[in-house]
Scaffold this active site. Structure first.
Site, PDB file in Angstrom:
ATOM      1  N   ARG A  61       0.864  -1.187   0.000  1.00 22.12           N
ATOM      2  CA  ARG A  61       0.000   0.000   0.000  1.00 22.12           C
ATOM      3  C   ARG A  61       0.890   1.223   0.000  1.00 22.12           C
ATOM      4  O   ARG A  61       1.878   1.292   0.704  1.00 22.12           O
ATOM      5  CB  ARG A  61      -0.891   0.022   1.236  1.00 22.12           C
ATOM      6  CG  ARG A  61      -1.770  -1.201   1.349  1.00 22.12           C
ATOM      7  CD  ARG A  61      -2.965  -0.956   2.223  1.00 22.12           C
ATOM      8  NE  ARG A  61      -3.889  -0.041   1.583  1.00 22.12           N
ATOM      9  CZ  ARG A  61      -5.202  -0.071   1.752  1.00 22.12           C
ATOM     10  NH1 ARG A  61      -5.743  -0.978   2.535  1.00 22.12           N
ATOM     11  NH2 ARG A  61      -5.967   0.804   1.167  1.00 22.12           N
ATOM     12  N   ASP A  82      11.511  10.699  -6.972  1.00 22.71           N
ATOM     13  CA  ASP A  82      11.218  10.165  -5.637  1.00 22.71           C
ATOM     14  C   ASP A  82      12.011   8.883  -5.373  1.00 22.71           C
ATOM     15  O   ASP A  82      11.462   7.873  -4.928  1.00 22.71           O
ATOM     16  CB  ASP A  82       9.705   9.914  -5.494  1.00 22.71           C
ATOM     17  CG  ASP A  82       9.269   9.850  -4.031  1.00 22.71           C
ATOM     18  OD1 ASP A  82      10.072  10.220  -3.147  1.00 22.71           O
ATOM     19  OD2 ASP A  82       8.133   9.420  -3.771  1.00 22.71           O
TER      20      ASP A  82
HETATM   21  N1  LIG Z   1       5.489  -4.106  -9.318  1.00 27.15           N
HETATM   22  C1  LIG Z   1       5.383  -4.415  -8.018  1.00 27.15           C
HETATM   23  N2  LIG Z   1       5.668  -5.663  -7.582  1.00 27.15           N
HETATM   24  C2  LIG Z   1       5.558  -5.988  -6.276  1.00 27.15           C
HETATM   25  N3  LIG Z   1       5.164  -5.124  -5.320  1.00 27.15           N
HETATM   26  C3  LIG Z   1       4.864  -3.874  -5.684  1.00 27.15           C
HETATM   27  C4  LIG Z   1       4.959  -3.443  -7.043  1.00 27.15           C
HETATM   28  N4  LIG Z   1       4.625  -2.146  -7.106  1.00 27.15           N
HETATM   29  C5  LIG Z   1       4.325  -1.770  -5.857  1.00 27.15           C
HETATM   30  N5  LIG Z   1       4.473  -2.794  -4.991  1.00 27.15           N
HETATM   31  C6  LIG Z   1       4.223  -2.751  -3.544  1.00 27.15           C
HETATM   32  O1  LIG Z   1       3.176  -1.824  -3.304  1.00 27.15           O
HETATM   33  C7  LIG Z   1       3.645  -0.744  -2.475  1.00 27.15           C
HETATM   34  C8  LIG Z   1       3.002   0.549  -2.907  1.00 27.15           C
HETATM   35  O2  LIG Z   1       3.360   0.821  -4.252  1.00 27.15           O
HETATM   36  P1  LIG Z   1       3.752   2.269  -4.734  1.00 27.15           P
HETATM   37  O3  LIG Z   1       4.882   2.779  -3.894  1.00 27.15           O
HETATM   38  O4  LIG Z   1       3.962   2.220  -6.202  1.00 27.15           O
HETATM   39  O5  LIG Z   1       2.385   3.013  -4.380  1.00 27.15           O
HETATM   40  P2  LIG Z   1       2.109   4.547  -4.219  1.00 27.15           P
HETATM   41  O6  LIG Z   1       0.712   4.708  -3.737  1.00 27.15           O
HETATM   42  O7  LIG Z   1       2.475   5.238  -5.482  1.00 27.15           O
HETATM   43  O8  LIG Z   1       3.140   4.879  -3.066  1.00 27.15           O
HETATM   44  P3  LIG Z   1       3.591   6.268  -2.508  1.00 27.15           P
HETATM   45  O9  LIG Z   1       2.770   7.280  -3.252  1.00 27.15           O
HETATM   46  O10 LIG Z   1       3.320   6.216  -1.042  1.00 27.15           O
HETATM   47  O11 LIG Z   1       5.075   6.317  -2.793  1.00 27.15           O
HETATM   48  C9  LIG Z   1       5.151  -0.764  -2.614  1.00 27.15           C
HETATM   49  O12 LIG Z   1       5.761  -0.217  -1.477  1.00 27.15           O
HETATM   50  C10 LIG Z   1       5.446  -2.255  -2.770  1.00 27.15           C
HETATM   51  O13 LIG Z   1       5.458  -2.878  -1.499  1.00 27.15           O
END
Ligand SMILES: Nc1ncnc2c1ncn2[C@@H]1O[C@H](COP(=O)(O)OP(=O)(O)OP(=O)(O)O)[C@@H](O)[C@H]1O
Length: 400
Positions: free
Chosen positions: A11, A125
């Site tokens: 998440r 980031d």
């Molecule tokens: N391609 C992937 N494979 C496996 N796990 C993933 C992948 N993409 C994201 N995750 C998991 O999901 C989490 C959240 O993804 P991401 O950081 O892209 O979301 P976000 O909402 O954009 O985060 P933030 O805005 O807080 O940086 C990551 O910390 C990771 O644990």
């Protein structure tokens, strides 16, 4: 493409990421999903990812819209990187990585950055929580803040792209709101190397993102370089953490630095890969799936009650690597959205208020806004929909 949604694997502050299985091939993907009505940033991320192809950047697999429980969801399908984030890997290894492993991951992040930069993208980031790891190494993920640089003018289109990122990892010129070009990613890479070497806060003693921003931007200091690192590693960090962005080495230049070249000769990647594959805590382990259940709380309370509950949830500001997060966003209409989330699944809430006056009238002390912002590793400043620089100014005004 037909696929089935599986367990939650991560998440972030803006989206939830699930495992997904392709109905045709059985291949496992990661699918990042948000409500369609709030999906503009994720659609933008999808457009950027779809234009990229590198073994060092998470792969794009498609996007679609689904209707689930009467909600339209926008889904971005990506290659699933099964080891979780680099920050999680650091914790799994007891809070810091040894130097050969640091070099191994650094070299791959740099190859990803070199690819992004030569295609005109600044990631904006870079940090351990946005790098995904697997037995093959590291891949840059979360392109949600990424922006295009005009390569010809070698300058940013400032009007189109707001400054973004995570305060503790921001370069001084970014913290001051001046510019965010390729060198800003290199500074963040230096911070990520220190994260790998210490597992702790880059700015000990500074407990909220506003004071971190202020310190990074105006103190003239950089994060402390751990003493135990070799001379080569320290020299490498020195090239990443030059306060003047023009003096920072580029990604392609850093790839030739002796810190990475020597490590590559010694380890050749093998030892590190074997050690990784022994890890019992891959996110694909069934135990982890079984332990992962997240509840959704109702949203029937008044904004006042919900803000007060968020304030209680937020506790004291701490700039640590826990997975709890609380985000405050401000969109162009100056509506303020306050969200709280707990990784353990016990809290999930989101409220929208019209303006700062309303937030004030709800009885939340302004100190608590900083607390709300400061909690977790994602007290971050991202694009239009998220915490704007305008909102940061409010905090700086309040803080100074
Ligand atoms: N391609 C992937 N494979 C496996 N796990 C993933 C992948 N993409 C994201 N995750 C998991 O999901 C989490 C959240 O993804 P991401 O950081 O892209 O979301 P976000 O909402 O954009 O985060 P933030 O805005 O807080 O940086 C990551 O910390 C990771 O644990």
């Amino acid at each position: 493409m037909y696929w089935t949604r599986g367990h939650i694997i991560g998440r972030g502050s803006s989206a939830t990421v699930y495992a997904a299985t392709s109905s045709q091939s059985g291949e496992v993907y990661a699918v990042k999903s948000v409500k369609l009505s709030k999906s503009e940033p994720l659609q933008r991320e999808g457009r950027i990812l779809s234009s990229l192809s590198s073994p060092y950047v998470v792969g794009y697999k498609g996007c679609d819209i689904t209707k689930e429980n009467n909600l339209f969801m926008y889904n971005l399908l990506m290659e699933c990187v099964p080891g979780g984030t680099l920050s999680q890997e650091i914790r799994r290894k007891g809070g810091r990585l040894d130097e050969s492993r640091i070099g191994f991951y650094t070299s791959q992040i740099l190859k990803g950055l070199d690819y992004l930069h030569s295609n005109g993208f600044v990631h904006c980031d870079i940090k351990g929580a946005n790098v995904l790891v697997s037995e093959n190494g590291a891949k840059i993920g979360d392109m949600g803040c990424a922006k295009r640089v005009n390569l010809v003018a070698n300058d940013l289109d400032h009007a189109a792209e707001p400054i973004g990122g995570t305060p503790a990892f921001m370069a001084p010129e970014v913290a001051r709101g001046e510019e965010q070009g390729f060198p800003a990613d290199i500074w963040s890479l230096g911070c990520t190397v220190i994260e790998m070497a210490t597992g702790g806060s880059l700015w000990p003693g500074l407990t909220d993102p506003v004071s971190v921003l202020y310190h990074v931007g105006f103190s003239g200091e950089g994060p402390e370089i751990p003493n135990w690192l070799s001379g080569e590693a320290k020299d490498f960090l020195g090239k990443c953490l030059r306060r003047d962005p023009k003096e920072r080495w580029t990604a392609s230049h850093l790839l030739k630095h002796k810190f990475l070249r020597e490590l590559e000769l010694i380890s050749n990647g093998k030892e590190i890969q074997e050690s990784y594959s022994n890890s019992p805590t891959s996110i694909l382990d069934q135990g982890i799936w079984n332990s992962c259940s997240l509840g959704e709380s109702g949203v029937q309370d008044s904004p006042e009650k919900r803000i007060q509950r968020l304030e209680l949830c937020s506790g004291n500001a701490s700039w640590t690597f826990d997975e709890n997060w609380v985000t405050i966003r401000c969109n162009n209409n100056e509506n303020i959205e306050v969200e709280a989330e707990s990784c353990s699944g016990s809290v999930s809430d989101s409220i929208i208020v019209d303006n700062l006056t309303e937030l004030r009238s709800c009885g939340v002390a302004e100190e608590s806004w900083v607390n709300l912002l400061g909690r977790g590793n994602s007290g971050r400043f991202v694009g239009d929909e998220a915490i704007s620089m305008w909102f940061m100014t409010q905090f700086l005004t309040h803080y100074s």
